[in-house]
Write a protein that holds these residues in place. Structure first.
Motif, mmCIF file in Angstrom:
data_model
loop_
_atom_site.group_PDB
_atom_site.id
_atom_site.type_symbol
_atom_site.label_atom_id
_atom_site.label_comp_id
_atom_site.label_asym_id
_atom_site.label_seq_id
_atom_site.Cartn_x
_atom_site.Cartn_y
_atom_site.Cartn_z
ATOM 1 N N GLU A 139 0.838 -1.205 0.000
ATOM 2 C CA GLU A 139 0.000 0.000 0.000
ATOM 3 C C GLU A 139 0.875 1.257 0.000
ATOM 4 O OE1 GLU A 139 -3.350 0.216 -0.078
ATOM 5 O OE2 GLU A 139 -3.572 -1.949 -0.213
ATOM 6 N N GLU B 199 -0.636 9.138 2.327
ATOM 7 C CA GLU B 199 -1.514 10.037 1.570
ATOM 8 C C GLU B 199 -1.065 10.153 0.120
ATOM 9 O OE1 GLU B 199 -2.546 12.684 5.557
ATOM 10 O OE2 GLU B 199 -1.264 13.519 3.983
ATOM 11 N N LEU C 185 -2.440 7.227 -1.713
ATOM 12 C CA LEU C 185 -3.867 7.351 -2.005
ATOM 13 C C LEU C 185 -4.110 8.302 -3.176
ATOM 14 C CD1 LEU C 185 -6.756 6.637 -1.282
ATOM 15 C CD2 LEU C 185 -6.709 8.423 0.467
ATOM 16 N N THR D 255 -5.784 6.993 -6.662
ATOM 17 C CA THR D 255 -7.060 7.568 -7.104
ATOM 18 C C THR D 255 -6.942 8.158 -8.498
ATOM 19 O OG1 THR D 255 -7.632 8.072 -4.800
ATOM 20 C CG2 THR D 255 -8.887 9.195 -6.510
ATOM 21 N N ARG E 292 -15.508 6.066 -0.352
ATOM 22 C CA ARG E 292 -14.570 6.990 0.313
ATOM 23 C C ARG E 292 -14.867 8.451 0.024
ATOM 24 N NH1 ARG E 292 -8.580 4.382 -0.905
ATOM 25 N NH2 ARG E 292 -8.694 2.650 0.568
ATOM 26 N N CYS F 251 -6.029 9.539 7.153
ATOM 27 C CA CYS F 251 -5.425 10.474 6.209
ATOM 28 C C CYS F 251 -6.223 11.768 6.217
ATOM 29 C CB CYS F 251 -5.364 9.887 4.795
ATOM 30 S SG CYS F 251 -6.977 9.571 4.072
#
Length: 790
Positions: free
Chosen positions: A70, A298, A301, A305, A648, A732
């Motif tokens: 991740e 962060e 992510l 995205t 999310r 986050c």
């Protein structure tokens, strides 16, 4: 010390206090609002130092994410790109070391209190705090106690002093002679006087005051919040943080006089050995290693995205092919509902806007009930709306507001209602009725709301202004379908003191059904439509009908407020069937969050389980709320239609090409940044350190005075959220994905310094996509830089 210097000391330490709001008001605001003007990580460092704690999850959490892929080495290197090679090597060693054990004090380092406790032979905090908590609980009580405390209308400090000086027996250890010098004195004068009696050196004042504030940070934060926002309490109380400190010091001083007055005054020489003990838990490098992990998480992510958005195949569609339209709250829990509507019923076009639908009012369920705010906390409620719908339960408001009650009447009412409640609780708990045959979609009559009146309601121009603002912000100013749903949302839970944290954030934690009904009543009115056409050039056809709906996000049900003349409309019946399919699909996806239900494949059974959780009396996790929240997407929905954000995302409709100067975006960000950013920060702080910066386990919570919760009956008020609401949350800061050019977004921040503070100081992250070039940019260090996919 002069009073001005003392006030500066108090103001400096006031910022460490969390923003603790009463239970009946919206919980999700930044816990540390005084820090928004400072850098996010520097603020975390100061808060962690003040509380003597680590404001992050354990190191192993981030290392496990690294092991799972991740977080990658590339993400870490990207965060470290501006560091020197020597510093990179040093920090890399700390990042991957084994977890270390840190000695974290139960309530932080309080050196001067520890010195006094050793001299007294008893803990000064354990002596003072129970008295202070009992007094505050009674003073702020909102309805548990039948009798109000005497002198309650004269202010917090005056009430405390008068209670002790006029009573036959003052509260132990206070004495009338000890309190006599403080009668009629200003709180700052009292603080100064007592500090001067306890210490011989003014240099010790700030250390003692900070310890006094942080030892009961929840109660102190509550007083601070009510001082600046007295309307948050239905039954209002006068108070100030200075008065709170004065009362605390009076109790401390009286205990010292009672147990060992010879220790006074405390000298600098005596205090120095306690002050010199190291209270810093993390070194600078250790703190920076946690910061790197957090930034890398962060960064991962953001990258993931953007990759998903780029890979998403946009389905071709005709602009005018939509047979119906639906406007939802931007809430992240509506993300799943909108996606499934677009998949199952693609002829329904969906929009997102804050769920108060631009309205600013207080709501009264009955003329004898208390008004409650139904708009975002920062917005001033200028109007009042009354529900004229007759309901049998309204009889209790007459009893509730009757100040001439007598003990015999109350005895009968208590006995009758107690037996009824006991039987209801017994059957719900031990003989639950199976609800699997009930439809998740309910039809009910629209609310009869008193909206238009000159006394306290809206006039037609004011209503049109608010309707136009919402329709313009989501670019719904033409091509109206015949049927347009306005969908508010809320939550049904039982025995849950955090119920407002499950409601609509834009409605101050209330259910959004009132706002949906009010908006529909306005926009369906012929006079309002006439003003919309003449003033704003928004032409809503006569055949277009707006219909209010309510989505229960816990039980996964929808209530449609349907007028009688539409009850047999074949189009409505078609949409009914479509909504039922969507709700069952939602339920099947949502039960995967609850581990013991993850293998459920039957949508009817899944929906039944969700409904049972909503009504279960012993269920600490009726709904996991915003536990998935991470993103706020502001853009054209057609670009993201069918894309799964894994529940999310807060979804706000926005057409960048219609906003060449960013004024519409500025209005949108003015609502979404405080609400979405505040929700995200509440979950973030509550997840990073649930013991010291949040509420711990919900199982030991006790409701205090209908204003807050604590562990047990005599403990600090709890800030933030319980463990059961955040244990699955990926910590986050909220990441705003905006379809607009960096140049226009920077114009918005130049015009609005408050919004700029959120972004420039790192309380939210911003990523944008230039609508002309399709290039993505990320905001770092007060400017946008081109995003490269790692």
């Amino acid at each position: 010390m002069n009073n001005e210097d003392l006030n500066l000391i108090i103001a400096r330490n006031k910022r460490f206090l969390p923003n603790v709001r009463p239970l009946q008001n919206f919980l999700h605001l930044s816990l540390y609002p005084d820090y928004i003007e400072k850098d996010f990580f520097q603020s975390l460092k100061e808060i962690g130092s003040a509380y003597s704690t680590i404001p992050f999850l354990e190191l192993s959490y981030y290392q496990n994410l690294f092991q799972k892929g991740e977080i990658t080495r590339s993400h870490i290197n990207h965060v470290l790109k501006n560091a020197s090679p020597e510093k990179q090597r040093r920090l890399q060693d700390i990042l991957f070391r084994n977890n270390q054990y840190f000695l974290i004090p139960e309530k932080g380092q309080r050196p001067l209190h520890r010195f006094i406790s050793e001299k007294l032979g008893q803990s000064i905090n354990e002596l003072t705090e129970p008295i202070l908590i009992r007094f505050l609980s009674n003073y702020f009580d909102q309805g548990i106690s039948h009798w109000s405390m005497p002198f309650i209308n004269e202010g917090l400090l005056h009430c405390f002093i008068q209670l002790n000086t006029t009573s036959l027996l003052p509260i132990y250890p206070m004495t009338k002679s000890a309190l006599e010098p403080f009668v009629g004195q200003d709180s700052v004068v009292i603080i100064n006087s007592i500090l001067n009696k306890i210490f011989d050196n003014e240099g010790l004042y700030e250390t003692y005051l900070q310890s006094s504030l942080l030892s009961l940070k929840g109660w102190a934060g509550f007083v601070k919040t009510i001082e600046t926002n007295p309307d948050l309490l239905v039954d209002q109380r006068k108070c100030s943080l200075n008065e709170y400190i004065a009362i605390r010091l009076i109790i401390d001083y009286c205990w010292i006089l009672k147990l060992n007055s010879k220790i006074l005054p405390i000298t600098q020489t005596e205090a120095d050995p306690y002050l010199q003990q190291n209270t810093q838990i993390l070194t600078n490098d250790e703190f920076e290693s946690y910061e790197i992990w957090q930034r890398a998480l962060e960064e991962s992510l953001i990258q993931k995205t953007v990759s998903e958005i780029k890979e998403h195949q946009i389905q071709p569609h005709e602009e005018n092919a939509h047979e119906a339209q639906a406007v939802f709250c931007i809430d992240d829990r509506e993300c799943l509902l909108r996606r499934n509507i677009e998949l199952i019923a693609p002829t329904i076009q969906t929009f997102g806007t804050p769920g108060h639908f631009g309205l600013d009012f207080m709501y009264k369920e009955h003329k004898k009930s208390f008004p409650i705010k139904s708009c975002p906390p920062p917005v001033k409620a200028q109007f009042e709306i009354l529900n004229n719908t007759p309901k049998e339960k309204y009889r209790h408001y007459q009893w509730q507001n009757n100040h001439n009650q007598n003990i015999f009447e109350e005895l009968i009412v208590t006995f009758k209602d107690g037996i009824k409640s006991f039987l209801n609780l017994f059957f719900k708990t031990f003989i639950p009725i199976k609800l699997n045959k009930q439809s998740p979609l309910k039809i009910t009559k629209p609310m009869n709301l008193a909206i238009f009146n000159s006394e306290f309601g809206y006039n037609f121009d004011q209503a049109a202004d608010r309707v136009a603002s919402v329709l313009t912000s989501i670019n719904l100013v033409a091509d109206f379908s015949d049927t347009l749903f306005i969908v508010g949302h809320g939550s049904t839970t039982t025995n849950n003191p955090y119920y407002v944290a499950y409601g609509c954030g834009a409605c101050s934690g209330r259910d959004g059904d009132v706002n949906a009904n009010a908006f529909v009543t306005m926009v369906n009115h012929s006079e309002v439509r006439s003003i919309l056409l003449s003033k704003y050039k928004i032409n809503i056809p006569d055949k277009t009908t707006f219909i209010a709906c309510f989505h229960d996000t816990t039980s996964e049900e929808i209530h449609i407020y349907l007028p009688d003349h539409l009850s047999q409309d074949p189009k409505i019946q078609f949409y009914r069937a479509q909504f039922e399919k969507v709700l069952l699909k939602n339920a099947l996806e949502r039960v995967s969050d609850f581990k013991h239900l993850e293998n459920t494949k039957n949508p009817l059974k899944a929906q039944q389980k969700l409904r049972e959780r909503a009504h279960a009396i012993f269920e600490p996790r009726p709904e996991l709320g915003h536990t998935n929240n991470a993103l706020t997407v502001i853009g054209d929905r057609s670009k993201y239609q069918g894309l799964s954000f894994k529940r999310r995302a807060f979804l706000q409709s926005y057409k960048p090409e219609q906003d060449t100067e960013g004024f519409i975006l500025e209005s949108i960000l003015g609502a979404t940044i405080p609400v979405c950013g505040g929700i995200s920060l509440d979950y973030l702080f509550s997840r990073l350190n649930n013991r010291d910066m949040a509420a711990g386990s919900k199982l030991s919570h006790n409701v205090i005075g209908l204003i807050g919760v604590s562990h047990g009956s005599e403990d600090d008020l709890l800030a933030g959220l319980p463990q059961q609401m955040v244990e699955m949350h990926i910590p986050c800061r909220n990441i705003f994905f905006i379809d607009q050019s960096p140049k226009i977004i920077q114009k918005v921040f130049q015009r609005n310094q408050h919004l700029a503070s959120w972004v420039n100081n790192g309380w939210i992250r911003v990523c944008c996509c230039d609508p002309l070039s399709g290039v993505y940019y990320v905001h770092n260090s007060n400017f946008f830089e081109r995003l490269g996919i790692i």
